[in-house]
Motif scaffolding. Structure first.
Motif, PDB file in Angstrom:
ATOM      1  N   PRO A 373     -62.018  70.910-103.734  1.00 34.36           N
ATOM      2  CA  PRO A 373     -61.113  71.086-102.588  1.00 34.36           C
ATOM      3  C   PRO A 373     -61.034  72.535-102.114  1.00 34.36           C
ATOM      4  CG  PRO A 373     -59.872  70.573-104.583  1.00 34.36           C
ATOM      5  CD  PRO A 373     -61.304  70.323-104.891  1.00 34.36           C
ATOM      6  N   LEU A 374     -61.229  73.497-103.020  1.00 33.19           N
ATOM      7  CA  LEU A 374     -61.238  74.901-102.601  1.00 33.19           C
ATOM      8  C   LEU A 374     -62.426  75.179-101.685  1.00 33.19           C
ATOM      9  CD1 LEU A 374     -60.067  77.749-102.807  1.00 33.19           C
ATOM     10  CD2 LEU A 374     -61.475  78.100-104.852  1.00 33.19           C
ATOM     11  N   ILE A 375     -63.581  74.612-102.030  1.00 38.00           N
ATOM     12  CA  ILE A 375     -64.762  74.775-101.179  1.00 38.00           C
ATOM     13  C   ILE A 375     -64.519  74.179 -99.798  1.00 38.00           C
ATOM     14  CG2 ILE A 375     -67.164  74.050-100.870  1.00 38.00           C
ATOM     15  CD1 ILE A 375     -67.478  74.225-103.919  1.00 38.00           C
ATOM     16  N   VAL A 376     -63.940  72.980 -99.760  1.00 39.94           N
ATOM     17  CA  VAL A 376     -63.650  72.329 -98.477  1.00 39.94           C
ATOM     18  C   VAL A 376     -62.658  73.152 -97.672  1.00 39.94           C
ATOM     19  CG1 VAL A 376     -62.705  70.263 -97.393  1.00 39.94           C
ATOM     20  CG2 VAL A 376     -64.168  70.040 -99.406  1.00 39.94           C
ATOM     21  N   ALA A 377     -61.605  73.652 -98.327  1.00 40.31           N
ATOM     22  CA  ALA A 377     -60.588  74.433 -97.639  1.00 40.31           C
ATOM     23  C   ALA A 377     -61.174  75.708 -97.036  1.00 40.31           C
ATOM     24  CB  ALA A 377     -59.450  74.777 -98.603  1.00 40.31           C
ATOM     25  N   LEU A 378     -61.979  76.419 -97.802  1.00 38.13           N
ATOM     26  CA  LEU A 378     -62.569  77.656 -97.302  1.00 38.13           C
ATOM     27  C   LEU A 378     -63.606  77.385 -96.215  1.00 38.13           C
ATOM     28  CD1 LEU A 378     -62.941  79.706-100.623  1.00 38.13           C
ATOM     29  CD2 LEU A 378     -61.150  79.861 -98.869  1.00 38.13           C
ATOM     30  N   THR A 379     -64.268  76.234 -96.291  1.00 40.45           N
ATOM     31  CA  THR A 379     -65.222  75.860 -95.238  1.00 40.45           C
ATOM     32  C   THR A 379     -64.498  75.681 -93.911  1.00 40.45           C
ATOM     33  OG1 THR A 379     -66.697  74.781 -96.822  1.00 40.45           O
ATOM     34  CG2 THR A 379     -66.919  74.154 -94.501  1.00 40.45           C
ATOM     35  N   TYR A 380     -63.376  74.944 -93.933  1.00 41.68           N
ATOM     36  CA  TYR A 380     -62.605  74.748 -92.704  1.00 41.68           C
ATOM     37  C   TYR A 380     -62.020  76.071 -92.211  1.00 41.68           C
ATOM     38  CZ  TYR A 380     -62.719  69.682 -92.189  1.00 41.68           C
ATOM     39  OH  TYR A 380     -63.114  68.394 -91.949  1.00 41.68           O
ATOM     40  N   ALA A 381     -61.549  76.914 -93.144  1.00 41.82           N
ATOM     41  CA  ALA A 381     -60.998  78.209 -92.746  1.00 41.82           C
ATOM     42  C   ALA A 381     -62.058  79.072 -92.077  1.00 41.82           C
ATOM     43  CB  ALA A 381     -60.413  78.920 -93.961  1.00 41.82           C
ATOM     44  N   SER A 382     -63.308  78.983 -92.552  1.00 41.92           N
ATOM     45  CA  SER A 382     -64.398  79.745 -91.949  1.00 41.92           C
ATOM     46  C   SER A 382     -64.761  79.214 -90.568  1.00 41.92           C
ATOM     47  CB  SER A 382     -65.636  79.704 -92.857  1.00 41.92           C
ATOM     48  OG  SER A 382     -65.341  80.230 -94.136  1.00 41.92           O
ATOM     49  N   MET A 383     -64.587  77.916 -90.354  1.00 41.81           N
ATOM     50  CA  MET A 383     -64.930  77.303 -89.072  1.00 41.81           C
ATOM     51  C   MET A 383     -63.844  77.517 -88.017  1.00 41.81           C
ATOM     52  SD  MET A 383     -66.258  73.379 -88.506  1.00 41.81           S
ATOM     53  CE  MET A 383     -64.673  72.625 -88.934  1.00 41.81           C
ATOM     54  N   ALA A 384     -62.596  77.723 -88.458  1.00 37.12           N
ATOM     55  CA  ALA A 384     -61.466  77.805 -87.540  1.00 37.12           C
ATOM     56  C   ALA A 384     -61.620  78.888 -86.465  1.00 37.12           C
ATOM     57  CB  ALA A 384     -60.169  78.005 -88.332  1.00 37.12           C
ATOM     58  N   PRO A 385     -62.045  80.119 -86.793  1.00 42.01           N
ATOM     59  CA  PRO A 385     -62.165  81.137 -85.733  1.00 42.01           C
ATOM     60  C   PRO A 385     -63.125  80.739 -84.620  1.00 42.01           C
ATOM     61  CG  PRO A 385     -62.250  82.166 -87.906  1.00 42.01           C
ATOM     62  CD  PRO A 385     -62.354  80.689 -88.130  1.00 42.01           C
ATOM     63  N   PHE A 386     -64.193  80.017 -84.962  1.00 40.40           N
ATOM     64  CA  PHE A 386     -65.140  79.583 -83.938  1.00 40.40           C
ATOM     65  C   PHE A 386     -64.508  78.548 -83.008  1.00 40.40           C
ATOM     66  CE2 PHE A 386     -67.698  80.992 -87.559  1.00 40.40           C
ATOM     67  CZ  PHE A 386     -68.565  81.885 -86.933  1.00 40.40           C
ATOM     68  N   ILE A 387     -63.700  77.656 -83.593  1.00 36.06           N
ATOM     69  CA  ILE A 387     -63.022  76.645 -82.769  1.00 36.06           C
ATOM     70  C   ILE A 387     -62.035  77.313 -81.820  1.00 36.06           C
ATOM     71  CG2 ILE A 387     -61.532  74.618 -82.813  1.00 36.06           C
ATOM     72  CD1 ILE A 387     -62.661  73.933 -85.550  1.00 36.06           C
TER      73      ILE A 387
END
Length: 608
Positions: A373-387
């Motif tokens: 879940p940490l990997i998933v959370a950080l993946t979404y956090a990394s994608m958020a600025p682009f969105i």
């Protein structure tokens, strides 16, 4: 089962890390949000006591209207709302961490829940509504608070239990008054109590289920009473036509497609996200479910007399996975907006945390379980600025297009500055993440594009959402894309063949219906009567040969030739026979007839 960290992850680290990630990935986007179509209508508040802020009347969300109109004084206040939202999300994450994890892992659990919950693409989609940045997390907190109150009543005497039940019911009512789809979210507290067999006795869980059922029903009754009272105080007639129980036929159709939709929800397919992210989501949920099943089997094998605990674990994990489907059964049709299940990221985090806590309680240890879940959370956090960056770019493009449109209108000979009409729509495929993210203010069917009112301080809205105009035209900025017709100015954002030629039409026996025409991409209605319909009322047009080809005509008409015309989208071939029905705001069909279409030349001109 603990995460192997170089230092113990204490509360100062958890709070600092959560807010730091939020400050770099989400806060700038919230402050610079490019404004979705609703934002452009709401930026000037509620003219004439209702539209476009029709939350109390049409949606029964009276607390949302109180919050935005009376507390925020009809202002977005992005910096204030961004800060308030962060505080509410942190508090919500802490409550959920207490429920799903042990004391040692609670700070890390809070960080994990916060990061995955806030940065999930569904939550980002919800937070693009600038008026709701604080309201959405507040609604989630109220739902959780309601079920926590029900939980507090478990070990209380009758009198105290009733008090906690009433407080919880009011929390549920306030959650519904902010945003009804978030009401079921609080049930995650109940499902977590089922999984946490080391913390909750089975008898207590049974009492919790009973109190939750009674309190939820009571909360909804309180909500309906308060919503009706709020509408009357505003001199409105409540319709609440967006939330309604489906018919038996609709329910059967939903049950047949429920598993398919559930898979789409958990994969993230309600938005347009990269294939790799969908694969990660699928693996994440699949592994989590298998861990839960393995935990249940392990409990049963160790002591067959503990079959009740094994069953509780299975019921708990199944309940969390099915929770996003509950509100869907109250939506009209098969579609559900991703913002209605914006809490999926929160569920995904607490799901793993609860299973991890129960496995740890039985002596097993593996850092991998919380690593995923940490990997998933950080993946979404990394994608958020682009969105958020694409959302801001969308706003810039919308404003640039609005400026070009106004410049062309200023050059149009004979245009007197009156409200103009927008035919067609535009899209930004390179910015679209699905649903409201990257959805331009000039999208199809947007009848009130408020961008011109805001940018040019006008006292009127442009008439948007026309699927066809009276004359053939090319897409803007072509020479024929801006024209005058019988005193009204038209701007074509996409190519239109117009309705001045030969169309397939039929005349209704009812003068308030008039003439119905169908083209390959639009339904047109021409009538000498220009009275506006009541809010929620509509006219349904359905192909008798293909019932899936249907259209809904709502809203006000556009004057032409002494009468009015109305437009709506069409999603099929032009049929020979159509069924036309008048439907009231509560879904009741008040009148229906079948019409045979024939070729008519210049159908709008023949209505004189």
């Amino acid at each position: 089962m603990s995460i192997a960290l170089p230092v113990k992850f204490r509360w100062p680290y958890a709070i600092s890390a959560s807010l730091l990630v939020y400050a770099f990935t989400t806060a700038p986007g919230l402050i610079r949000d490019g404004r979705n179509p609703d934002d452009w209508r709401q930026v000037h508040g509620a003219p004439e006591g209702g539209m476009p802020l029709n939350w109390t009347t049409e949606e029964g969300r009276w607390a949302m209207e109180v919050l935005y109109v009376h507390v925020f004084q009809e202002r977005f206040l992005p910096v204030l709302q961004t800060g308030l939202a962060a505080g509410v999300f942190l508090l919500l994450s802490w409550i959920l961490a207490r429920q799903s994890s042990d004391r040692d892992t609670r700070p890390f659990a809070t960080f994990l829940i916060f990061t995955l919950g806030v940065h999930h693409v569904y939550m980002i989609n919800a937070l693009t509504f600038s008026s709701h940045v604080f309201a959405f997390p507040l609604a989630l907190l109220l739902s959780v608070a309601g079920f926590k109150c029900f939980e507090r009543g478990i070990l209380q005497g009758f009198g105290a239990r009733v008090i906690w039940l009433l407080i919880g019911a009011q929390c549920i009512a306030l959650c519904a008054a902010l945003y009804q789809p978030f009401v079921p979210f609080g049930a995650v507290i109940l499902f977590l109590s089922m999984i946490r067999t080391h913390r909750y006795k089975t008898r207590d869980v049974g009492i919790f289920i009973l109190l939750s059922a009674i309190g939820s029903c009571l909360g909804l009754l309180v909500y309906f009473a308060q919503a009706h009272l709020a509408a009357q105080l505003h001199d409105h007639v409540p319709t609440t036509n967006r939330i309604a129980m489906p018919s038996l036929h609709e329910l059967q159709g939903k049950l047949e497609t429920a598993l398919q939709l559930l898979g789409q929800i958990w994969r993230g397919s309600l938005q347009r996200i990269p294939w790799a992210i969908k694969t990660l989501n699928t693996a994440y949920i699949g592994i989590g479910f298998l861990l839960g099943v393995a935990l249940s089997i392990s409990v049963l094998i160790r002591n067959p007399h503990n079959w009740v605990n094994a069953l509780r674990i299975l019921m708990g994990i199944t309940g969390i996975l099915l929770l996003p489907l509950l509100i869907w059964f109250s939506f009209d049709g098969q579609w559900i907006p991703s913002r209605a299940v914006a809490y999926v990221g929160l569920l995904a985090a607490v799901f793993y945390l609860a299973v991890d806590a129960e496995i740890r309680a039985r002596g097993f240890r593996s850092p991998v379980i919380l690593g995923l879940p940490l990997i998933v959370a950080l993946t979404y956090a990394s994608m958020a600025p682009f969105i958020w960056g694409d959302q801001s770019e969308m706003g810039d493009r919308d404003e640039a297009l609005a400026e070009k449109i106004m410049a062309r209108l200023a050059e149009l000979e004979g245009y007197d500055g009156a409200p103009f009409r927008i035919v067609g729509h535009i899209d930004y495929p390179d910015l679209a993440w699905g649903d409201m993210i990257g959805w331009t203010v000039f999208h199809a069917g947007n009848s009130r594009p408020g961008i011109f009112k805001d940018m040019y301080d006008l006292d009127w809205y442009a008439d948007g959402g026309l699927y066809e105009g009276p004359k053939a035209c090319e897409a803007f900025p072509a020479e024929t894309s801006v024209y005058l017709h019988h005193g009204a100015a038209y701007v074509c954002l996409s190519q239109s063949p117009g309705f001045s030629g030969n169309l397939m039409c039929a005349d209704s026996d009812r003068p308030e219906i008039g003439r119905i025409c169908v083209t390959p991409k639009a339904v047109l209605r021409f009538s000498e009567i220009c009275a506006s319909s009541l809010r929620g009322d509509r006219i349904d047009v359905i192909s008798t040969a293909m019932p899936t080809a249907r259209s809904v005509i709502q809203g006000h008409g556009h004057t032409i030739h002494g009468g009015c015309f109305y437009t709506a989208g069409w999603n099929g071939e032009v049929p020979d026979v159509i069924e036309v029905s008048m439907v009231s705001g509560d879904g009741t069909v008040t009148w229906s007839e079948k019409l045979t279409l024939d070729a008519i030349w210049n159908p709008s001109g023949n209505t004189e």
